[in-house]
Design a protein around this motif. Structure first.
Motif: not given
Length: 165
Positions: A62-69, A72-78
């Motif tokens: 999982l990369r760029n954790v801060a951006s996940k929070f 919104s988006g379609s995928s949490f982990s690449g």
């Protein structure tokens, strides 16, 4: 609470961490160094309970954790990720523990999130209606007690009283 068919509770996994963090902080720590966890796994259908401890990573891919929070988006982990418990290292981008309970995308299994494991890495079922409900308990009293590995060492005992004269 894991509901493989979408409605009936099959497994409850209680996660016990050694400290309090926000969800974002928990994920940041998990993907960088792993989070030590004690799990209590209750199989509601069988009426059994197991205790396990290990290091949860979600996925070290999982990369760029801060951006996940941050939105919104379609995928949490690449690259992979999991929700569950097992002995040792529990990392969606690694080798599955042989006693894994839960679900997730395991190492390169990017379409396997609906695969449910009930205590064995060699047996799973595909559950397209599966639901994973998560609840947060802050300051809850826990049973069983934390394994020693999750406790800070106790303070030294006070010096003994001088003997009476």
């Amino acid at each position: 609470t894991l509901k493989p068919d979408g409605t009936s509770t099959r497994v409850t996994i209680d996660w016990l961490f050694s400290d309090e963090k926000t969800l974002q902080q928990r994920f940041e720590a998990a993907v960088s160094s792993g989070e030590h966890v004690a799990w209590t796994i209750t199989d509601e259908a069988a009426g059994t309970r197991w205790l396990k401890s290990g290091t949860w990573w979600y996925s070290d891919g999982l990369r760029n954790v801060a951006s996940k929070f941050a939105g919104s988006g379609s995928s949490f982990s690449g690259d992979d990720g999991l929700w569950g418990a097992g002995s040792g290292s529990v990392n969606g981008d690694g080798t599955m523990p042989s006693d894994f309970w839960g679900h997730g995308n395991w190492d390169s299994g990017d379409s396997d999130c609906e695969r449910v494991y009930l205590g064995s890495s060699s047996a799973s079922t595909r559950q397209p209606s599966m639901r994973n409900l998560m609840y947060l308990h802050v300051g809850a009293t826990t049973w069983p007690p934390l394994p020693a590995a999750l406790h800070p060492p106790p303070p030294p005992p006070p010096p003994p009283f001088p003997p009476p004269t």
